[in-house]
Design an enzyme around this catalytic site. Structure first.
Site, PDB file in Angstrom:
ATOM      1  CD  GLN A 112     -72.412 -37.417  55.628  1.00  0.00           C
ATOM      2  OE1 GLN A 112     -72.520 -36.656  56.652  1.00  0.00           O
ATOM      3  NE2 GLN A 112     -72.450 -37.939  55.820  1.00  0.00           N
ATOM      4  CB  SER A 115     -77.573 -43.402  55.449  1.00  0.00           C
ATOM      5  OG  SER A 115     -75.980 -43.045  55.942  1.00  0.00           O
ATOM      6  CB  SER A 148     -79.658 -35.481  60.829  1.00  0.00           C
ATOM      7  OG  SER A 148     -79.198 -36.733  61.440  1.00  0.00           O
ATOM      8  CD  GLU A 231     -70.523 -38.644  59.517  1.00  0.00           C
ATOM      9  OE1 GLU A 231     -70.285 -39.177  58.074  1.00  0.00           O
ATOM     10  OE2 GLU A 231     -71.422 -38.819  59.907  1.00  0.00           O
ATOM     11  CD  GLU A 364     -70.975 -53.118  66.159  1.00  0.00           C
ATOM     12  OE1 GLU A 364     -71.206 -52.132  65.524  1.00  0.00           O
ATOM     13  OE2 GLU A 364     -71.497 -53.518  66.837  1.00  0.00           O
TER      14      GLU A 364
END
Ligand SMILES: Cc1cc2nc3c(=O)[nH]c(=O)nc-3n(C[C@H](O)[C@H](O)[C@H](O)COP(=O)(O)OP(=O)(O)OC[C@H]3O[C@@H](n4cnc5c(N)ncnc54)[C@H](O)[C@@H]3O)c2cc1C
Lengths: 394, 358
Positions: A112, A115, A148, A231, A364
Site C-alpha cells: 500500500q 503514506s 510494509s 483496513e 489518536e
C-alpha cells in the site's frame, strides 16, 4: 440463495476433484477460487458465489479438516484486507478479472503506497504527483514511506495528486502500480526492532497506463476511504480462542516460571488477563453481529483496544523476565515477509507492538473517528477545506 | 458457543421495560423518594412483577414462573440500571430466588413468582461468591443474632437467614427487627436485621451452596446493571456536551473531551461483551464461575469511571443534588463493592485459570 448444505456439497466436490494430498498448492488454490469457494460472498466468477459472508466458516472448516492448503492470509494481508475490497467496489471488469485471482491465491503480493514523509495522519495532504501524458498514460513522481512488504510485493495500491489547483481531498486519483516497472525503487527502512519490515519507495518517472486507474480521476480520496475502512476492520476481525492473543505467552511464562512471580506483577497480570478476555469477547460479539447481518460500530474500537493491550502486556512481560528482560533475541537486520509476534521474545513483541497504535491510523486519529462517527460529536474546525492544495502552508 | 447477542424476544422485553420506566420513573421522583421513609417504588415494582411477571423470570413455569433464563433477567437489569430504579429486583428476583432454587423451596418460589412476596437473602451485600458470611445462632429452634448490610431488607416480606447449624431458614420479616442503615446508595438501601429468639421454622436446605449460587448469579447479573448504568452515563454526557457551549462552540467538539468519551465508549463496548458472556454462561451453566468473575472484575471500574466522567463533564450542574448523575455515581460506587470487589473477582480468576499468586 446458496446455503450451507450447498456449500458443503461444493466443497466436497472440490476435494474429490483435487485431492489435497496429490494436488500442488497453487493448483489447489486456483481450483478453489474457480469453484467460488475462495471468498463465498464475492460474485460468481470472481472467487465467490454471492453467498452470505458468514458461510465462509463452513467452507473453511471443511477444508481445514481435509488438510487442504491455505493461502497464507497473513502474508497477503494487505491484498486481502485492503486491495481486494477496493478493486471489487471500484474496479472495471477487466481489472477484477486480472487481479483478484492471483491476489487471493497469493501468487501476487500487494503493498500500500499511501503514506509519505509529509502526509501520514493527514493523508490527503500527499504530494506524489501523477501527470497525464498526451496518450492518456500517467507519469508518477514522488516518495512514499513506511511501506510494509514493498520488498516482496508485485503490485501496489497507490494514491497520487493529479490536480494541485483544487482543495486537497479533490485532486487525488487512485492507481494500481506495477512494482516491477522501471522507476520504482524500494529501499529497506530499518525499524526499532532491528529488522526492515517496511520500506521507503521512490517513484521516478513511473509510467502507469490509464487502464490501471481505479475509479474516476479526482475521486481517489473516496476510493481510498474504502481501503482505509477495510483496513481497520481487517485488523480487528480475527477470531481468537481464550489466551489466543499476546496474553498467551505471558500466561505461560507465569505458569512455568514461579521464581519470577511477585505480588505487584500478579495484580497487573490479572488486570490485563481480564481486559484481554473481554476484548476477545468483544471481537467475538462483533463477528456474531456480522454473521447475523447486524454489523455494529464496534469494529472501529477493536484496533484501539488491541494496540493498547499488546503494548501493555508485552511491556509487562519484559519486566516479568527480570534479568532476561535486559537481553534481546536478535538485532540482525532482516527483511521478513510477515510480522512474527509469537515466534520471538518478549523484547521484540514489546518493540513491535509500539507500531500497533501507529500503523493503519494512529490511536489518536481513531479516537477522533469514534468520537465523530459513532458518538456524533462535532468535528474539529477545519482551516484547509476550501484552500487549493498548492496554496496550503507546508 | 457463547451467544453474545440479544434475541428478538430479549429486545422486545427491553423495549417493554424501557417504555414502562420512561412513563413511570423520573429522576426528580427518585431523588424525592430517597429522602422519604419509603425509598422503594412499590407501585412500579407491582407493575413490573404483577402485570409483566418479571419477578418470575428465573422460576420454572410449573411453579408459576416464566421459565426464562439469566439472559432475559440481564436485559431487565440493564434497563433498571439505566434508570437506577429503586426496586428490589436484583436482591429478590435474582439473588433470593437463586437461593430458593438451590434449596428446592417450591412453595416459596411460587410466592416469589407471583410477587406476593418480596424476599431478601440475609447476607451482607458486599459478600463475594465463595466468601465466608456470618450466621445467626440456632438454639432450641430459635434464631438469635444480628446481621448487617442486608440490601433491600426494608422492602422484604421474607428473609433467608443462614444459621450456625449450616442451614438456611425462611423468616418472616414481621417477626424480626429491621433497622435502616444510612446507605451510600440511597436507591438500594441497607438495613440491620436483628433476630431475638425468632422461631426458626423449617430448614430450607444447606446455606453454603445456596448462598454461593445466589451470590454468583447476583455478581454475574450485576454486570448487566452496571452496563445499563455506564451506558446511560455515556449517552447523557455525549448529549449534554453537544448542547453545552463555551468559548463560542459546543464543548463536545474539543478533542480532549472527544478522546475521553471515545475511550469510555470502548470500555462500555467491552463491558457489554463481558456482561453478555456472564448472562449466557449463567443461563447454560457452562463456564459460569469464570465468566462471572471476568465480568465483575471488569464491570465495576468501568461503571464507576463512566459515572465519574459524567459528573466531571457536567461540571457545576453535575455536582448538584437535583441532577440525577449523583444517583448514578452512588449506585456505581456501591455496585463496585456489591457481591465482591473487582479485586476479589480477579483473585477468583487467578484460581480458575491457574495464574497463581507468588
Ligand atoms: C509498522 C508500520 C507499518 C506501516 N505500513 C504502512 C504501509 O504499508 N503503507 C502505508 O501507506 N503506510 C504505512 N504506515 C504508515 C502509517 O499509516 C502512518 O505512520 C500513520 O498513519 C501516522 O502518520 P505519521 O507517521 O505521519 O504521523 P503524524 O501524522 O505526523 O502524527 C504525529 C502525531 O500526531 C498525532 N496526530 C496527527 N493528527 C492528529 C489529529 N488530527 N488529532 C490528534 N492527534 C493527531 C498522531 O497521532 C501522532 O501521535 C506504517 C506505519 C507503521 C508504524
Amino acid at each position: 440463495m446458496t446455503d450451507a448444505a450447498e456449500l458443503q456439497r461444493r466443497t466436497a466436490q472440490l476435494l474429490a476433484d483435487h485431492p489435497p494430498a496429490t494436488t500442488g498448492r497453487t493448483d489447489f488454490l486456483e481450483a478453489r477460487f474457480d469453484a467460488g469457494l475462495a471468498w463465498v460472498h464475492y460474485p460468481e466468477g470472481l472467487g465467490g458465489l454471492g453467498a452470505p459472508r458468514s458461510l465462509q466458516a463452513v467452507v473453511d472448516a471443511e477444508l481445514e479438516a481435509a488438510g487442504a492448503p491455505d493461502n497464507d492470509p497473513r502474508r497477503i494481508g494487505i491484498g486481502l484486507g485492503m486491495a481486494a475490497p477496493t478493486i471489487l467496489k471500484y474496479g472495471t471488469d477487466e481489472q477484477k478479472q486480472r487481479f483478484l485471482r492471483p491476489l487471493w491465491t497469493g501468487e501476487e503480493v500487494w503493498c500500500q503506497l499511501f503514506s509519505e514523509p509529509g502526509a501520514g495522519s493527514d493523508l490527503a495532504a500527499l504530494g506524489t504527483r501523477a501527470v497525464r501524458e498526451a496518450g492518456g498514460d500517467w507519469v508518477v513522481n514522488g516518495q512514499k514511506v513506511w511501506t510494509s512488504s514493498a520488498h516482496v510485493a508485485r503490485w501496489a495500491i497507490l494514491i497520487a495528486r493529479t490536480d494541485p489547483d483544487v482543495p486537497k481531498h479533490a485532486g487525488i486519483t487512485y492507481f494500481l502500480c506495477d512494482m516491477t516497472d522501471p522507476g520504482v525503487e524500494v529501499r529497506p527502512l530499518r525499524q526499532i526492532t532491528g529488522e526492515a519490515e517496511f520500506n521507503e519507495v521512490f517513484l521516478t518517472g513511473v509510467r502507469i497506463p490509464d487502464a490501471r486507474r481505479l475509479g474516476e480521476v479526482g475521486e481517489g480520496w473516496r476510493v481510498a476511504q474504502t481501503t482505509l475502512n477495510n483496513e481497520r476492520v481487517a485488523i480487528g476481525g480475527m477470531r481468537l480462542p481464550r489466551e489466543g492473543g499476546m496474553i498467551g505467552p505471558i500466561a505461560r511464562t507465569w505458569r512455568e516460571r514461579p521464581e519470577l512471580r511477585t505480588h505487584d506483577l500478579h495484580q497487573r497480570l490479572l488486570k490485563l488477563w481480564v481486559e484481554a478476555e473481554v476484548a476477545r469477547l468483544t471481537g467475538e460479539r462483533l463477528r456474531q453481529q456480522l454473521a447475523s447481518g447486524q454489523p455494529g460500530p464496534e469494529g472501529a474500537g477493536m484496533k484501539l483496544a488491541f494496540a493498547r493491550l499488546n503494548q501493555e502486556i508485552s511491556g509487562l512481560e519484559v519486566e516479568l523476565r527480570g534479568e532476561e528482560g535486559l537481553l534481546y533475541d536478535d538485532w540482525t537486520m532482516r527483511r521478513p515477509e510477515l510480522v512474527d509476534f509469537t515466534g520471538r521474545d518478549a523484547g521484540y513483541r514489546y518493540l513491535r507492538s509500539k507500531g500497533n497504535s501507529i500503523e493503519g491510523g494512529t490511536s489518536e486519529v481513531l479516537l477522533n473517528i469514534v468520537a465523530e462517527r459513532v458518538l456524533g460529536l462535532p468535528s474539529e474546525p477545519r482551516t484547509d477545506k476550501d484552500v487549493a492544495w498548492k496554496d496550503l502552508a507546508r | 458457543m457463547t451467544d453474545l447477542l440479544y434475541s428478538e424476544e430479549e429486545e422486545a422485553l427491553r423495549s417493554a421495560v424501557r417504555d414502562l420506566l420512561t412513563d413511570r420513573l423520573d429522576p426528580a421522583g427518585v431523588i424525592a423518594r430517597t429522602e422519604s421513609d419509603a425509598p422503594h417504588d412499590v407501585s412500579l415494582w407491582k407493575t413490573l412483577t404483577g402485570d409483566m411477571g418479571l419477578a418470575g423470570l428465573l422460576i420454572p413455569e410449573e411453579l408459576d414462573g416464566q421459565g426464562a433464563t439469566h439472559r432475559e433477567a440481564a436485559v431487565v437489569l440493564e434497563e433498571l440500571g439505566r434508570t437506577v430504579a429503586p426496586v428490589p429486583y436484583l436482591t429478590s428476583a435474582v439473588v433470593a430466588t437463586e437461593a430458593l432454587l438451590a434449596c428446592g423451596a417450591d412453595d416459596l418460589l411460587v410466592r416469589l413468582a407471583s410477587a406476593t412476596t418480596v424476599a431478601a437473602l440475609a447476607v451482607g451485600l458486599h459478600t463475594a461468591p465463595g466468601a465466608a458470611f456470618p450466621a445467626v445462632r440456632l438454639e432450641n429452634g430459635l434464631l438469635s443474632g444480628e446481621l448487617t448490610g442486608i440490601a433491600d431488607a426494608v422492602a422484604a416480606d421474607l428473609l433467608l437467614v443462614p444459621a450456625d447449624d449450616g442451614g438456611l431458614y425462611a423468616v418472616q420479616a414481621s417477626s424480626v427487627t429491621v433497622t435502616s442503615q444510612v446507605s451510600f446508595d440511597l436507591t438500594r438501601p441497607l438495613a440491620t436485621v436483628t433476630l431475638a429468639g425468632t422461631p426458626a421454622g423449617a430448614r430450607l436446605g444447606d446455606a453454603g451452596p445456596a448462598v454461593r449460587r445466589a451470590l454468583r448469579a447476583g455478581a454475574g447479573l450485576l454486570a448487566s446493571e452496571q452496563l445499563g448504568l455506564a451506558e446511560w452515563a455515556l449517552t447523557e454526557t455525549v448529549r449534554y456536551l453537544k448542547e453545552r457551549k463555551q468559548f463560542n462552540r459546543s464543548v463536545g467538539g474539543f478533542q480532549a473531551l472527544k478522546h475521553r468519551l471515545a475511550q469510555l465508549w470502548l470500555e462500555v463496548v467491552n463491558l457489554r461483551a463481558g456482561a453478555r458472556a456472564a448472562a449466557d454462561a449463567l443461563a447454560n451453566g457452562e463456564d459460569a464461575d469464570l465468566a462471572t468473575a471476568v465480568a465483575q472484575a471488569y464491570a465495576a471500574p468501568v461503571a464507576v469511571r463512566a459515572a465519574e466522567e459524567a459528573l466531571q463533564l457536567h461540571a457545576g450542574i453535575g455536582m448538584t443534588w437535583e441532577h440525577p448523575v449523583h444517583l448514578c455515581l452512588k449506585r456505581a460506587k456501591a455496585d463496585s463493592i456489591a457481591y465482591g470487589t473487582a479485586g476479589a473477582h480477579r483473585t477468583a480468576v487467578a484460581e480458575l485459570v491457574d495464574l497463581r499468586a507468588p
